[in-house]
Scaffold this active site. Structure first.
Site, PDB file in Angstrom:
ATOM      1  N   GLU A 101      -6.652   4.795   7.942  1.00  0.00           N
ATOM      2  CA  GLU A 101      -6.394   6.213   7.672  1.00  0.00           C
ATOM      3  C   GLU A 101      -7.615   6.865   7.030  1.00  0.00           C
ATOM      4  OE1 GLU A 101      -2.757   5.445   5.597  1.00  0.00           O
ATOM      5  OE2 GLU A 101      -1.839   4.848   7.500  1.00  0.00           O
ATOM      6  N   SER A 113       3.691  -2.124  10.288  1.00  0.00           N
ATOM      7  CA  SER A 113       5.145  -2.220  10.478  1.00  0.00           C
ATOM      8  C   SER A 113       5.693  -3.613  10.140  1.00  0.00           C
ATOM      9  CB  SER A 113       5.538  -1.804  11.898  1.00  0.00           C
ATOM     10  OG  SER A 113       5.204  -0.442  12.114  1.00  0.00           O
ATOM     11  N   GLY A 167       2.914   2.347  10.794  1.00  0.00           N
ATOM     12  CA  GLY A 167       3.886   3.418  10.639  1.00  0.00           C
ATOM     13  C   GLY A 167       4.588   3.802  11.931  1.00  0.00           C
ATOM     14  N   ASN A 179       0.874  -1.178   0.000  1.00  0.00           N
ATOM     15  CA  ASN A 179       0.000   0.000   0.000  1.00  0.00           C
ATOM     16  C   ASN A 179       0.907   1.222   0.000  1.00  0.00           C
ATOM     17  OD1 ASN A 179      -1.797   2.042   0.475  1.00  0.00           O
ATOM     18  ND2 ASN A 179      -2.371   1.376   2.531  1.00  0.00           N
ATOM     19  N   LYS A 196       0.146   4.276  -0.242  1.00  0.00           N
ATOM     20  CA  LYS A 196      -0.468   5.450   0.412  1.00  0.00           C
ATOM     21  C   LYS A 196      -0.227   6.702  -0.448  1.00  0.00           C
ATOM     22  CE  LYS A 196      -0.047   3.126   4.808  1.00  0.00           C
ATOM     23  NZ  LYS A 196       0.056   3.191   6.254  1.00  0.00           N
ATOM     24  N   HIS A 209      -9.378   1.368   4.886  1.00  0.00           N
ATOM     25  CA  HIS A 209      -8.102   1.537   5.599  1.00  0.00           C
ATOM     26  C   HIS A 209      -8.323   2.461   6.798  1.00  0.00           C
ATOM     27  CE1 HIS A 209      -3.971   2.548   6.552  1.00  0.00           C
ATOM     28  NE2 HIS A 209      -3.645   1.447   5.917  1.00  0.00           N
ATOM     29  N   GLU A 216      -5.257  -4.706  10.510  1.00  0.00           N
ATOM     30  CA  GLU A 216      -4.219  -3.702  10.708  1.00  0.00           C
ATOM     31  C   GLU A 216      -4.440  -2.992  12.043  1.00  0.00           C
ATOM     32  OE1 GLU A 216      -2.392  -2.652   6.620  1.00  0.00           O
ATOM     33  OE2 GLU A 216      -3.804  -1.106   7.206  1.00  0.00           O
TER      34      GLU A 216
END
Ligand code: 13P
Length: 251
Positions: free
Chosen positions: A98, A214, A174, A9, A11, A96, A168
């Site tokens: 985010e 990660s 991250g 991904n 992003k 996702h 996730e």
């Protein structure tokens, strides 16, 4: 046997020329990865067409990172599932964290998006996962269960053949913090059980469940060795072809 998948991904990273270069590097290194591991790159909308050209004829599949919750029309700035299919996408990521956190993505919208994506022939990589506060309160099972029930329970057994789940944990995205293999396996097994409750054991056994957060070449082996972890959805480490391929070599 369910599919093993390593999906990158990207992003909101790379310019178009940088993205094309990255995609070409992934293709160039993909030969070392066992044939039963599916490789996917998920790119920003602007990159999809040139990346589709760059990976044409290779084993690498193309994914978007999102799609609209409407079919077409006066929705300025949105990109429809049909548009994605028309540039050669085979997948789209949906839900996702985010997007849930910064762009108001709700489970209800995800039902619409998933329906449209499937109708256009795309496979969906649906993300679920808890944030730090929820994890610390011991609510991670409940959060994932609710997300799965709210979205996936609206679909059919047949639809499930075209849906991949990505777990996730938001606190691991991250941050450099990875869920331990035990933590990840525990919740992957729980997610599979939640799928089985609605769709039966056979469908649950065939559903690919990816870990994201990660994931890197140094920890992928331990994660992928777990019974219910079928691969990874990779953020930061997908921006370097060698790391991405290193992860795909970790089964
Ligand atoms: P990182 O691998 O950078 O933690 O990101 C994970 C992720 O969000 C993939 O979708």
């Amino acid at each position: 046997m369910r599919k093993k998948i390593v999906a990158g991904n990207w992003k909101m990273n790379t310019t178009v020329p940088e993205g094309v270069e990255l995609a070409k590097a992934v293709v160039a290194e993909s030969g070392s990865v066992p044939a039963d591991v599916k490789l996917i790159v998920a790119t920003p909308f602007t990159h999809l067409y040139p990346v589709a050209e760059a990976i044409k004829g290779s084993r690498v599949a193309l994914s978007a990172e999102n799609c609209a919750d409407k079919e077409k029309g006066a929705y300025t700035g949105e990109v429809s599932a049909a548009m994605l299919a028309s540039v050669g996408c085979q997948y789209t990521i949906l839900g996702h964290s985010e997007r849930r956190q910064y762009y108001g993505e709700t489970d209800a919208k995800l039902v619409d998006k998933t329906r449209l994506a499937l109708a256009c022939g795309l496979d969906v990589i649906l993300c679920v996962g808890e944030n730090l506060e929820e994890r610390e309160a011991g609510r991670h099972f409940e959060v994932c269960e609710t997300q799965i029930k709210n979205v996936l329970y609206n679909f059919s057994e047949e639809d499930m053949k075209h849906i991949v789940i990505a777990y996730e944990p938001v606190w691991a995205i991250g941050t450099g913090k990875t869920a331990t293999a035990e933590q990840a396996e525990e919740i992957h097994a729980f997610i599979r059980k939640t799928v089985a409750e609605k769709f039966g054991e056979a469908v649950a056994e065939e559903t690919t469940i990816l870990y994201g957060g990660s994931c890197k070449p140094s920890n992928a082996k331990e994660l992928f060795a777990q019974k219910d972890i079928d691969g990874g959805l990779i953020g930061g480490a997908a921006l370097k072809a060698a790391d991405f391929i290193g992860i795909a070599l970790s089964f």
